[in-house]
Design an enzyme around this catalytic site. Structure first.
Site, PDB file in Angstrom:
ATOM      1  N   GLU A   1      39.636  41.787  41.362  1.00 43.94           N
ATOM      2  CA  GLU A   1      38.870  42.999  41.110  1.00 43.94           C
ATOM      3  C   GLU A   1      37.474  42.513  40.699  1.00 43.94           C
ATOM      4  OE1 GLU A   1      39.294  46.906  38.272  1.00 43.94           O
ATOM      5  OE2 GLU A   1      40.959  45.510  38.392  1.00 43.94           O
TER       6      GLU A   1
ATOM      7  N   ARG B   1      51.745  33.405  35.045  1.00 46.59           N
ATOM      8  CA  ARG B   1      50.313  33.159  34.959  1.00 46.59           C
ATOM      9  C   ARG B   1      50.042  31.910  34.130  1.00 46.59           C
ATOM     10  NH1 ARG B   1      46.519  36.838  33.288  1.00 46.59           N
ATOM     11  NH2 ARG B   1      47.479  38.391  34.595  1.00 46.59           N
TER      12      ARG B   1
ATOM     13  N   LYS C   1      40.227  38.819  30.057  1.00 46.74           N
ATOM     14  CA  LYS C   1      38.903  39.261  30.472  1.00 46.74           C
ATOM     15  C   LYS C   1      38.171  39.951  29.315  1.00 46.74           C
ATOM     16  CE  LYS C   1      38.925  40.176  35.020  1.00 46.74           C
ATOM     17  NZ  LYS C   1      39.210  40.990  36.215  1.00 46.74           N
TER      18      LYS C   1
END
Ligand code: ATP
Ligand code: MG
Length: 600
Positions: free
Chosen positions: A60, A295, A305
């Site tokens: 994204e 992850r 983020k």
């Protein structure tokens, strides 16, 4: 410096097993590919897909890529490379509010920098999900017609209240049995901008009693009056991520859609949605398969983020590309190389188990790669003057140092040697401690690549601080001459000629956080204590010094990497270096110095 391209990640992992089984079974062999993304009809008349598999990396564009993304990038591009496939770079830009061109550009740069390419055999597989909005709306309308979706007009609060919990089933919306015609009329009017944000929402009609909450009639299209960076004001309805993502994969002929574990519970909806659309003739079969892996988590690093944005916004670091940031732009300035990331990805592998990787494992990969590739140079980071009292003033000569001890073919370079040299302050002790073999009055040591010297004393200022070390050299002992071994010494010091050295700014970077799990509670914490990860910032993560470097370093080009002997690996900073005036960033020390430190 040569940039060897390391082999792709040999995906020795469970995903590789899935891919190999699919290839053996010919699962995807009959797929057609129209040369660009499309529906079943678009692909139907096209040739068979030349790509054996298709994977994708779908960021994204709402932030800079970090170390975790590197794992995903190398995995997806590595699989495609290994199995005769393609990997697409797809911007998942379906959310109108948060995306910016700056992020798109930096993502493209970072993926290229890692050595991955989405262009292959005439295909340019760079896509923007927002280009699929027409199809997404068409598919949503198809679901309405087929009785698989309805417009719900409950408020957000009512929807939440009726969703149920893990233990209790949800309740059907009073609008659930609206006719397809009525839902279609409302959905059209939603698209025309007739209603404010939140007034209605399009939901899939699955099962409000499903034990998987994600299947309790998930929202698929919402009203959002916002300008989109690509489509402008064309749309005032936008798809939910969980609706958009599977469709993007299917339109692009993705065979293996690899994502992180938190999407595992979404997989049933991923499959449900694509099945409905395929049975309606909208999508080509076989459908993409979603596969989850764990992850990347690293000790001493935050990858969220939200936290990275906070570090930048509140100026705890000097921007996204601060060499202490776990971003790929930061890594690049730090001197972490793509080859090091590949080695790391290979070493940690891919699994379904949540794991926390030790930061040392990460750093060791760069040590290993740089040990091979980086030429050696000499730098004095904490300079103290050494005066060779029996060496003629104004005279100088050359001393020859190998560029790489393991690679004689890289040759030697000349370093000027003269009467006054810089040595490391720690290489002299007026009163030596036990086991100290370097310079102290009466002791001999070798000036590496040069002569053996005997320390005769030192000069001090009024406060008693040592300002210069005095010595005499033994003219017969120059390295590389027959007399070099005539005198045995234990200490071996590096040095830079005062008259010839290059004085430069050097940044000594260290871990940004002082503890392995920033912000986490620690043993012995009072029950009411809440920790903030910002309190765990390492106050000594950046030290700027003025160092004395051997003259050849003046010509270093941005991003050249070197081992500064005894100190570690350093890179010429790509942002602040000027032609003929490079500044250096420490990438990593030669050895881990943290192991011995107790966690606070
Ligand atoms: P957010 O969801 O907060 O926007 P994100 O880090 O998931 O952040 P995306 O742009 O959605 O950002 O991620 C792109 C791809 O990178 C996804 O496929 C995601 O699974 C993968 N990815 C993100 N973080 C990690 C990580 N720590 N380890 C491995 N892969 C990751
Ligand atoms: Mg995400």
């Amino acid at each position: 410096m040569s940039k060897e391209t390391a082999p792709a990640v040999p995906a020795a992992n469970f995903i590789k097993n899935i891919v190999e089984a699919d290839l053996a079974a010919g699962k995807h062999a009959q797929r057609r590919w129209a040369g660009q993304p499309g529906t079943a009809a678009d692909h139907a008349g096209a040739p068979l897909d030349a790509a054996k598999i298709r994977t994708r990396f779908p960021p994204e564009p709402n932030g800079y890529l970090h170390f975790g993304h590197a794992k995903s990038i190398l995995l997806n591009f590595g699989l495609a490379e290994q199995y005769g496939g393609r990997c697409h770079l797809r911007f998942d830009d379906t959310n109108p509010e948060k995306e910016e061109q700056e992020y798109v550009d930096s993502i493209i740069d970072a993926v290229k920098w890692l050595g991955c390419s989405w262009e292959k055999e005439g295909e340019k597989n760079l896509y923007y999900a927002s280009n699929y909005f027409d199809w997404m709306v068409e598919f949503a309308e198809y679901l309405i017609e087929a009785g698989h979706a309805y417009v719900d007009s409950q408020s957000a609060d009512e929807m939440r209240a009726n969703r149920g919990t893990l233990k209790e089933p949800g309740k059907d919306s009073p609008f659930r049995n609206r006719s397809a015609a009525e839902s279609m009329d409302l959905f059209k009017r939603m698209q025309q901008g007739e209603f404010p944000d939140g007034a209605h929402i399009l939901r899939a009609k699955i099962d409000m009693a499903s034990p998987n909450i994600n299947l309790r009639d998930p929202a698929i299209y919402r009203i959002r009056h916002a300008t989109h960076h690509n489509t402008g004001d064309k749309w005032c309805v936008y798809p939910m991520y969980t609706f958009a993502h599977p469709i993007e994969d299917a339109l692009e002929n993705i065979t293996h859609s690899i994502c992180t574990l938190e999407f595992e519970d979404q997989r049933p909806f991923y499959d449900w949605l694509l099945e409905r659309l395929a049975e309606g003739g909208k999508l080509q079969r076989p459908l993409p398969q979603q596969i989850e892996f764990s992850r990347l988590n690293l000790t001493y690093v935050v990858l969220s983020k939200r936290k990275l944005i906070q570090l930048v916004d509140e100026k705890h670091v000097d921007g996204w590309d601060d060499p202490r940031m776990p971003t790929l732009v930061g890594a690049r300035r730090r001197g972490y190389t793509p080859e090091g990331f590949r080695l790391f990805a290979e070493r940690i592998g891919v699994s379904k188990h949540d794991s926390l990787i030790d930061y040392v494992t990460f750093e060791d990969c760069f040590r290993e790669v740089l040990n091979e590739s980086a030429e050696r140079r000499v730098a004095v980071l904490d300079p103290l003057k050494l005066i060779i009292t029996n060496y003629p003033e104004g005279q100088s000569e050359e001393a020859f140092a190998p560029n790489h001890p393991l690679k004689p073919e890289l040759g030697k370079r000349a370093m000027p040697f003269s009467r006054e040299l810089w040595i490391e302050a720690e290489d002299f002790m007026e009163e030596p401690s036990k086991g100290f073999h370097r310079l102290y009055p009466g002791n001999m040591a070798r000036l590496k690549y040069g002569y053996i010297v005997k320390c005769t004393g030192c000069e001090k200022d009024a406060s008693g601080k040592v300002t210069a070390v005095l010595c005499e050299y033994l003219p017969e002992t120059k390295s590389g001459t027959p007399g070099a071994d005539s005198v045995k010494v234990k200490g071996n010091l590096h040095w830079v000629s005062v008259a010839h050295g290059y004085t430069a700014e050097v940044r000594l970077y260290d871990r940004l956080f002082a503890v392995p799990a920033p912000g986490a509670r620690r043993e012995g914490d009072a029950p009411e204590l809440e920790r903030d990860y910002l309190d765990d910032i390492n106050p000594n993560s950046k030290q700027v010094i003025t160092a004395r470097l051997e003259p050849s370093l003046k010509d270093a080009q941005a991003e050249d990497c070197f081992q500064f002997e005894r100190h570690g690996y350093f890179v010429a900073d790509r942002v602040d270096s000027q032609a003929g005036a490079p500044v250096f960033n420490r990438t990593v020390t030669l050895k881990d110095s943290w192991a011995a430190k107790p966690a606070k």
